[in-house]
Design a protein around this motif. Structure first.
Motif, PDB file in Angstrom:
ATOM      1  N   LEU A 233       0.830  -1.199   0.000  1.00 21.26           N
ATOM      2  CA  LEU A 233       0.000   0.000   0.000  1.00 21.26           C
ATOM      3  C   LEU A 233       0.870   1.257   0.000  1.00 21.26           C
ATOM      4  O   LEU A 233       1.941   1.292   0.612  1.00 21.26           O
ATOM      5  CB  LEU A 233      -0.886   0.025   1.249  1.00 21.26           C
ATOM      6  CG  LEU A 233      -1.971  -1.044   1.378  1.00 21.26           C
ATOM      7  CD1 LEU A 233      -2.698  -0.868   2.706  1.00 21.26           C
ATOM      8  CD2 LEU A 233      -2.958  -0.946   0.222  1.00 21.26           C
ATOM      9  N   ILE A 235       0.208   5.536   0.601  1.00 23.40           N
ATOM     10  CA  ILE A 235      -0.737   6.588   0.977  1.00 23.40           C
ATOM     11  C   ILE A 235      -0.028   7.929   0.834  1.00 23.40           C
ATOM     12  O   ILE A 235       1.038   8.143   1.433  1.00 23.40           O
ATOM     13  CB  ILE A 235      -1.250   6.406   2.418  1.00 23.40           C
ATOM     14  CG1 ILE A 235      -2.021   5.082   2.553  1.00 23.40           C
ATOM     15  CG2 ILE A 235      -2.140   7.576   2.827  1.00 23.40           C
ATOM     16  CD1 ILE A 235      -2.523   4.805   3.963  1.00 23.40           C
ATOM     17  N   ASP A 236      -0.604   8.813   0.035  1.00 24.37           N
ATOM     18  CA  ASP A 236      -0.010  10.132  -0.213  1.00 24.37           C
ATOM     19  C   ASP A 236       1.455  10.001  -0.612  1.00 24.37           C
ATOM     20  O   ASP A 236       2.339  10.682  -0.071  1.00 24.37           O
ATOM     21  CB  ASP A 236      -0.151  11.033   1.022  1.00 24.37           C
ATOM     22  CG  ASP A 236      -1.607  11.347   1.345  1.00 24.37           C
ATOM     23  OD1 ASP A 236      -2.426  11.326   0.410  1.00 24.37           O
ATOM     24  OD2 ASP A 236      -1.911  11.596   2.521  1.00 24.37           O
ATOM     25  N   ARG A 287      -9.021   4.473   9.233  1.00 18.73           N
ATOM     26  CA  ARG A 287      -9.809   5.571   8.657  1.00 18.73           C
ATOM     27  C   ARG A 287      -9.536   5.693   7.158  1.00 18.73           C
ATOM     28  O   ARG A 287     -10.455   5.895   6.363  1.00 18.73           O
ATOM     29  CB  ARG A 287      -9.482   6.890   9.368  1.00 18.73           C
ATOM     30  CG  ARG A 287     -10.072   7.000  10.760  1.00 18.73           C
ATOM     31  CD  ARG A 287     -10.021   8.436  11.264  1.00 18.73           C
ATOM     32  NE  ARG A 287      -8.655   8.937  11.356  1.00 18.73           N
ATOM     33  CZ  ARG A 287      -7.900   8.823  12.436  1.00 18.73           C
ATOM     34  NH1 ARG A 287      -8.375   8.205  13.512  1.00 18.73           N
ATOM     35  NH2 ARG A 287      -6.679   9.314  12.450  1.00 18.73           N
ATOM     36  N   TRP A 288      -8.255   5.577   6.780  1.00 15.31           N
ATOM     37  CA  TRP A 288      -7.917   5.629   5.354  1.00 15.31           C
ATOM     38  C   TRP A 288      -8.601   4.482   4.606  1.00 15.31           C
ATOM     39  O   TRP A 288      -9.155   4.684   3.512  1.00 15.31           O
ATOM     40  CB  TRP A 288      -6.400   5.541   5.173  1.00 15.31           C
ATOM     41  CG  TRP A 288      -6.008   5.443   3.728  1.00 15.31           C
ATOM     42  CD1 TRP A 288      -5.774   6.466   2.862  1.00 15.31           C
ATOM     43  CD2 TRP A 288      -5.845   4.230   2.976  1.00 15.31           C
ATOM     44  NE1 TRP A 288      -5.477   5.979   1.615  1.00 15.31           N
ATOM     45  CE2 TRP A 288      -5.516   4.604   1.653  1.00 15.31           C
ATOM     46  CE3 TRP A 288      -5.946   2.878   3.283  1.00 15.31           C
ATOM     47  CZ2 TRP A 288      -5.279   3.667   0.650  1.00 15.31           C
ATOM     48  CZ3 TRP A 288      -5.718   1.939   2.286  1.00 15.31           C
ATOM     49  CH2 TRP A 288      -5.386   2.328   0.987  1.00 15.31           C
ATOM     50  N   ALA A 289      -8.561   3.281   5.180  1.00 17.39           N
ATOM     51  CA  ALA A 289      -9.164   2.116   4.528  1.00 17.39           C
ATOM     52  C   ALA A 289     -10.668   2.309   4.343  1.00 17.39           C
ATOM     53  O   ALA A 289     -11.232   1.975   3.287  1.00 17.39           O
ATOM     54  CB  ALA A 289      -8.874   0.862   5.339  1.00 17.39           C
ATOM     55  N   LYS A 290     -11.316   2.858   5.361  1.00 19.90           N
ATOM     56  CA  LYS A 290     -12.760   3.096   5.261  1.00 19.90           C
ATOM     57  C   LYS A 290     -13.066   4.119   4.176  1.00 19.90           C
ATOM     58  O   LYS A 290     -13.991   3.935   3.368  1.00 19.90           O
ATOM     59  CB  LYS A 290     -13.295   3.571   6.608  1.00 19.90           C
ATOM     60  CG  LYS A 290     -14.797   3.793   6.622  1.00 19.90           C
ATOM     61  CD  LYS A 290     -15.271   4.225   8.005  1.00 19.90           C
ATOM     62  CE  LYS A 290     -16.781   4.450   8.009  1.00 19.90           C
ATOM     63  NZ  LYS A 290     -17.262   4.887   9.353  1.00 19.90           N
ATOM     64  N   ASP A 291     -12.280   5.187   4.129  1.00 21.32           N
ATOM     65  CA  ASP A 291     -12.511   6.240   3.134  1.00 21.32           C
ATOM     66  C   ASP A 291     -12.235   5.758   1.716  1.00 21.32           C
ATOM     67  O   ASP A 291     -12.781   6.312   0.747  1.00 21.32           O
ATOM     68  CB  ASP A 291     -11.626   7.453   3.435  1.00 21.32           C
ATOM     69  CG  ASP A 291     -12.021   8.158   4.727  1.00 21.32           C
ATOM     70  OD1 ASP A 291     -13.153   7.921   5.201  1.00 21.32           O
ATOM     71  OD2 ASP A 291     -11.194   8.917   5.265  1.00 21.32           O
ATOM     72  N   ASN A 292     -11.374   4.744   1.574  1.00 22.50           N
ATOM     73  CA  ASN A 292     -10.982   4.271   0.247  1.00 22.50           C
ATOM     74  C   ASN A 292     -11.542   2.885  -0.073  1.00 22.50           C
ATOM     75  O   ASN A 292     -11.102   2.255  -1.042  1.00 22.50           O
ATOM     76  CB  ASN A 292      -9.456   4.256   0.135  1.00 22.50           C
ATOM     77  CG  ASN A 292      -8.866   5.645   0.096  1.00 22.50           C
ATOM     78  OD1 ASN A 292      -8.704   6.231  -0.968  1.00 22.50           O
ATOM     79  ND2 ASN A 292      -8.547   6.193   1.264  1.00 22.50           N
ATOM     80  N   ASP A 293     -12.493   2.430   0.755  1.00 26.44           N
ATOM     81  CA  ASP A 293     -13.168   1.150   0.523  1.00 26.44           C
ATOM     82  C   ASP A 293     -12.160   0.014   0.356  1.00 26.44           C
ATOM     83  O   ASP A 293     -12.254  -0.805  -0.562  1.00 26.44           O
ATOM     84  CB  ASP A 293     -14.074   1.247  -0.714  1.00 26.44           C
ATOM     85  CG  ASP A 293     -15.078   0.097  -0.773  1.00 26.44           C
ATOM     86  OD1 ASP A 293     -15.425  -0.430   0.307  1.00 26.44           O
ATOM     87  OD2 ASP A 293     -15.503  -0.272  -1.884  1.00 26.44           O
ATOM     88  N   PHE A 294     -11.171  -0.020   1.266  1.00 25.75           N
ATOM     89  CA  PHE A 294     -10.139  -1.057   1.234  1.00 25.75           C
ATOM     90  C   PHE A 294     -10.302  -1.940   2.466  1.00 25.75           C
ATOM     91  O   PHE A 294     -10.450  -1.440   3.583  1.00 25.75           O
ATOM     92  CB  PHE A 294      -8.741  -0.431   1.222  1.00 25.75           C
ATOM     93  CG  PHE A 294      -7.627  -1.435   1.112  1.00 25.75           C
ATOM     94  CD1 PHE A 294      -7.215  -1.891  -0.125  1.00 25.75           C
ATOM     95  CD2 PHE A 294      -7.002  -1.929   2.250  1.00 25.75           C
ATOM     96  CE1 PHE A 294      -6.189  -2.826  -0.230  1.00 25.75           C
ATOM     97  CE2 PHE A 294      -5.984  -2.860   2.161  1.00 25.75           C
ATOM     98  CZ  PHE A 294      -5.581  -3.308   0.908  1.00 25.75           C
ATOM     99  N   GLU A 331      -1.619  -4.757  -2.139  1.00 30.78           N
ATOM    100  CA  GLU A 331      -2.767  -4.073  -2.737  1.00 30.78           C
ATOM    101  C   GLU A 331      -4.050  -4.883  -2.690  1.00 30.78           C
ATOM    102  O   GLU A 331      -5.132  -4.348  -2.941  1.00 30.78           O
ATOM    103  CB  GLU A 331      -2.429  -3.699  -4.185  1.00 30.78           C
ATOM    104  CG  GLU A 331      -1.287  -2.684  -4.274  1.00 30.78           C
ATOM    105  CD  GLU A 331      -0.777  -2.488  -5.689  1.00 30.78           C
ATOM    106  OE1 GLU A 331      -1.111  -3.340  -6.551  1.00 30.78           O
ATOM    107  OE2 GLU A 331      -0.064  -1.507  -5.941  1.00 30.78           O
TER     108      GLU A 331
END
Length: 373
Positions: A233, A235-236, A287-294, A331
């Motif tokens: 993964l 992120i940014d 939180r990132w996973a929830k926002d990105n449906d991961f 991924e």
């Protein structure tokens, strides 16, 4: 009634002053909060803590001249005194000082005497990978890894993987890692961090002949393992991996002290804090996973895997007391074991986690005194 003798918990370290310098101190010695927390927990468990340098061991007389906390009511004074030989020893000497003659003699003496010495060196990266191959269920979480002896190995891995990493066999903190990544035009992107004596980073685009010439030269410069790349993964623009920090408690069982998310600096091939990365909480990643449906693996799965890996390495070294595991999530959400650190740094831990680590050293010493078979 005669008071029962308290076991001596010896800590062999270079963090205290040499004996000849001790008398020059004009004020009383007071160790850091971490050492005080360790001594306090050991005292609660009925152990007397003695800090000593390798040269403080008197083999002929069977004693050590060490630093002990002497209690009188609520008063605590740290003094250098002569102690009996310890019943258990925690090896706290820094890795780069761990091959000095005095320390080698001390380790050999305690080993011959049957005194448990915990916090050992576990082996280099090639040896650690080879050991885990004995556990097929755990090896499924490990990228294909081999000692680099021939460029043909690299060519074979690049046929089935988009990237391959060269990691120094004796490397740590991300130093000297090289990534070789296949490009669409048939060339190879070669990148390194903290490379060479000047710890520089570089990026090169090479053709097949140039890439093979480069790795041949590297093979003669130092020993590497080859490790197949896992598409982890990001992120940014920062690569993500996890650190689980585990230590053994007074039952001899592994306890997860910390789960830390590490994010590499933008574009870096590593996530190490020493290489400019940042640290985050598991909840930040959720939180990132929830926002990105991961779909992330469950935290319990990460903990169970970490404990199983630690148990496997404890089979190799029964006095193993702590491990830092670097885990990646690719991924598609699969967990990978990227690296094993037998003496994990604590710079990314919070203060209460550092104190808990220290307390656990005292608890494992208690276990070795009373419950080891």
């Amino acid at each position: 009634m005669k008071e029962e003798k308290r076991p001596i918990f010896g800590i062999i370290t270079t963090a205290i002053a040499r004996r000849q310098h001790w008398k020059r101190r004009r004020s009383g010695y007071m160790p850091s909060a971490i050492w005080q927390a360790l001594e306090q927990r050991a005292s609660e468990l009925g152990l007397t803590t003695c800090l000593f340098r390798p040269e403080d061991l008197d083999v002929r007389r069977g004693r050590v001249n060490g630093v002990v906390c002497v209690r009188s009511g609520e008063t605590k004074v740290w003094r250098r005194i002569t102690c009996p030989l310890p019943d258990v020893v925690y090896d706290n000497v820094f890795v780069h000082l761990s091959t000095t003659p005095a320390l080698k003699r001390a380790r050999r003496f305690f080993e011959n005497r049957g005194t448990p010495v915990f916090n050992p060196r576990l082996g280099n990266k090639a040896e650690l990978a080879a050991w885990l191959r004995n556990y097929p269920n755990l090896w499924n979480y490990h990228p294909e890894t081999m000692l680099f002896t021939d460029p043909a190995q690299l060519e074979a891995l690049l046929k089935s993987h988009q990237s391959v990493y060269l990691k120094p066999v004796l490397g740590s903190a991300g130093q000297g890692i090289i990534e070789i990544r296949t490009q669409e035009d048939g060339n190879y992107l070669v990148r390194a961090v903290k490379y060479g004596k000047d710890k520089r980073s570089f990026t090169r685009v090479l053709g097949t002949a140039g890439m093979l010439a480069f790795v041949r030269a590297e093979r003669h410069r130092q020993r590497y393992i080859l490790q197949a790349g896992c598409e982890l993964l990001w992120i940014d623009k920062g690569k993500i991996d996890l650190r689980t920090h585990l230590q053994r408690n007074q039952q001899g069982e592994w306890e997860v002290v910390a789960l830390i998310v590490k994010r590499g600096s933008p574009g870096s091939i590593v996530s190490n804090y020493h290489a400019g990365g940042s640290v985050h909480s598991w909840y930040w990643l959720k939180r990132w996973a929830k926002d990105n449906d991961f779909e992330l693996p469950r935290r319990r799965e990460l903990f169970q895997l970490s404990v199983a890996i630690c148990n496997a390495y404890a089979d190799k070294s029964p006095y193993l007391s702590s491990l830092g595991l670097d885990l990646g999530i690719d991924e598609v959400g699969k967990i990978w074991l990227l690296d094993v650190n037998a003496r994990p740094g604590r710079n990314i831990l919070e203060q209460e986690q550092k104190i808990r680590c220290t307390q656990l050293h005292a608890e494992f010493a208690y276990y070795l005194c009373y419950h080891r078979q």
